[in-house]
Write an enzyme that holds these catalytic residues in place. Structure first.
Site, mmCIF file in Angstrom:
data_model
loop_
_atom_site.group_PDB
_atom_site.id
_atom_site.type_symbol
_atom_site.label_atom_id
_atom_site.label_comp_id
_atom_site.label_asym_id
_atom_site.label_seq_id
_atom_site.Cartn_x
_atom_site.Cartn_y
_atom_site.Cartn_z
ATOM 1 N N ARG A 162 14.471 28.167 30.091
ATOM 2 C CA ARG A 162 14.476 27.306 30.910
ATOM 3 C C ARG A 162 15.512 26.311 31.871
ATOM 4 O O ARG A 162 15.412 25.488 32.049
ATOM 5 C CB ARG A 162 13.414 26.323 29.678
ATOM 6 C CG ARG A 162 12.987 26.468 29.047
ATOM 7 C CD ARG A 162 11.722 26.554 29.074
ATOM 8 N NE ARG A 162 10.496 26.966 28.707
ATOM 9 C CZ ARG A 162 10.194 28.276 28.443
ATOM 10 N NH1 ARG A 162 10.817 28.967 29.640
ATOM 11 N NH2 ARG A 162 8.831 28.215 28.146
ATOM 12 N N SER A 237 5.636 20.398 25.915
ATOM 13 C CA SER A 237 6.373 20.257 25.117
ATOM 14 C C SER A 237 7.946 19.543 25.559
ATOM 15 O O SER A 237 8.481 20.058 27.096
ATOM 16 C CB SER A 237 7.578 21.663 24.643
ATOM 17 O OG SER A 237 5.485 22.891 24.760
ATOM 18 N N GLU A 333 13.437 19.336 26.662
ATOM 19 C CA GLU A 333 12.750 20.419 27.997
ATOM 20 C C GLU A 333 12.805 19.360 29.123
ATOM 21 O O GLU A 333 12.777 19.350 30.569
ATOM 22 C CB GLU A 333 12.124 21.359 27.555
ATOM 23 C CG GLU A 333 11.703 22.146 28.571
ATOM 24 C CD GLU A 333 10.519 23.178 28.058
ATOM 25 O OE1 GLU A 333 9.205 23.906 29.239
ATOM 26 O OE2 GLU A 333 10.150 23.558 27.223
#
Length: 337
Positions: A162, A237, A333
């Site tokens: 990520r 998410s 995130e």
């Protein structure tokens, strides 16, 4: 191009948060983008893609530039592979479905991820055992300050979990305008080993899965766990799955024998953040109009009129509780604005 003042961003972020942009403009070509950047070079700017990976906690006191560059094409191919270029404003899921319709393989495990193509390299998005870096070739980006175009190769992007150069070394310096992917034309590498894909394929009586079968399985799994942002505000998410040392994992597992993990290396494992959040008792909880989804603890939701600050508070409470109970720090995130 029409610059609008005091513009509502509620329809431009998947959380459905009411926030205002001081100014707003949508650009449809790279030429328009260069012109806007040049004419407003001394103004503070905020670059907006699909609005799927951000939590707005305040109004944006800047010129919001919405990247609405559309188009996709094959730029090169050989017997085994095809190089496909997509403009940054293309919807990611629609682009994935298009590649599958062409029998191009490599993106099917990332079906139904919200957002646009241009932001996928920034996060190095991934799902069900695949990441953008697996098929990424290069991207074109414009320098916000000089309006010069630059090509970033896969190596130059410094992809991590990520992570990419666009979140770190050159953050807020470039706008991605297009991305090139290398996809398979035959001998597709079908990846069904991660998560519940195999189980879902069995449920659908699929013994030898095609690209479309894998995509359909992923879509079915995601729809069973994740709310549609058009029906319930969310950003997918909210947290990254933490990577911890195997030694720390073994210590925690002594107290939580059912704790799942995925091996990252000989010394590190990845722990599902959703499992940690559910174990801490947050799954399905609601705090006013902010809450945690009943089917997937990784997903924070806006039940109607939650503010960004209210959702942010819930996320911080979760982080503090996870650290207190497990000694594991989980990171957001989603970009908090």
């Amino acid at each position: 191009m029409n610059i609008q003042n005091n513009f509502s961003l509620k329809a431009y972020n998947t959380f459905g948060i009411e926030a205002k942009a001081k100014q707003f403009v949508a650009v449809h070509t790279t030429e328009e983008l260069k012109k806007i950047l040049q004419e407003n070079k001394n103004e503070p700017k905020f670059i907006l893609g699909g609005g799927s990976n951000m939590l707005l906690t305040q109004d944006i006191q800047a010129l919001v530039i919405h990247i609405d560059l559309l188009g996709k094409k094959v730029v090169h191919d050989d017997e085994d592979f095809v190089w496909v270029e997509s403009m940054a404003g293309e919807n990611w899921h629609d682009f994935v479905l298009w590649t599958i319709d062409q029998n191009f393989g490599g993106l099917e495990n990332m079906s139904l991820i919200p957002g646009n193509v241009g932001t996928t390299p920034v996060q190095n998005i991934g799902a069900y055992g695949t990441e953008i870096k697996d098929t990424f070739v290069s991207c074109e980006a414009i320098n916000i300050r000089t309006q010069e175009m630059k090509t970033f190769t896969k190596e130059a992007c410094h992809f991590g979990y990520r992570e990419s150069i666009f979140k770190n070394e050159v953050k807020d310096q470039y706008i991605i305008t297009s991305v090139v992917f290398k996809l398979s034309k035959r001998n597709h590498k079908i990846n069904t080993s991660y998560g519940d894909i195999t189980k879902e394929l069995e449920k659908q009586n699929v013994a030898i899965p095609t690209l479309k079968d894998v995509s359909n399985a992923v879509i079915a799994i995601r729809q069973s766990k994740l709310p549609n942002p058009k029906e319930l505000g969310n950003s997918g998410s909210f947290f990254k799955n933490p990577i911890i040392s195997k030694a720390d994992y073994d210590k925690i597992k002594a107290f939580h024998p059912d704790m799942p993990h995925y091996v990252v290396s000989e010394t590190e494992v990845k722990v599902p953040a959703g499992w940690l959040i559910e174990k801490a008792g947050f799954k399905g909880k609601r705090f006013g109009d902010a809450g945690i989804h009943k089917n997937q603890a990784l997903v924070l939701v806006n039940y109607g009129n939650a503010t960004g600050q209210e959702i942010l508070k819930v996320s911080k409470d979760i982080q503090a509780t996870i650290y207190k109970e497990f000694g594991i720090a989980i990171e957001a995130e989603v970009n908090v604005i």
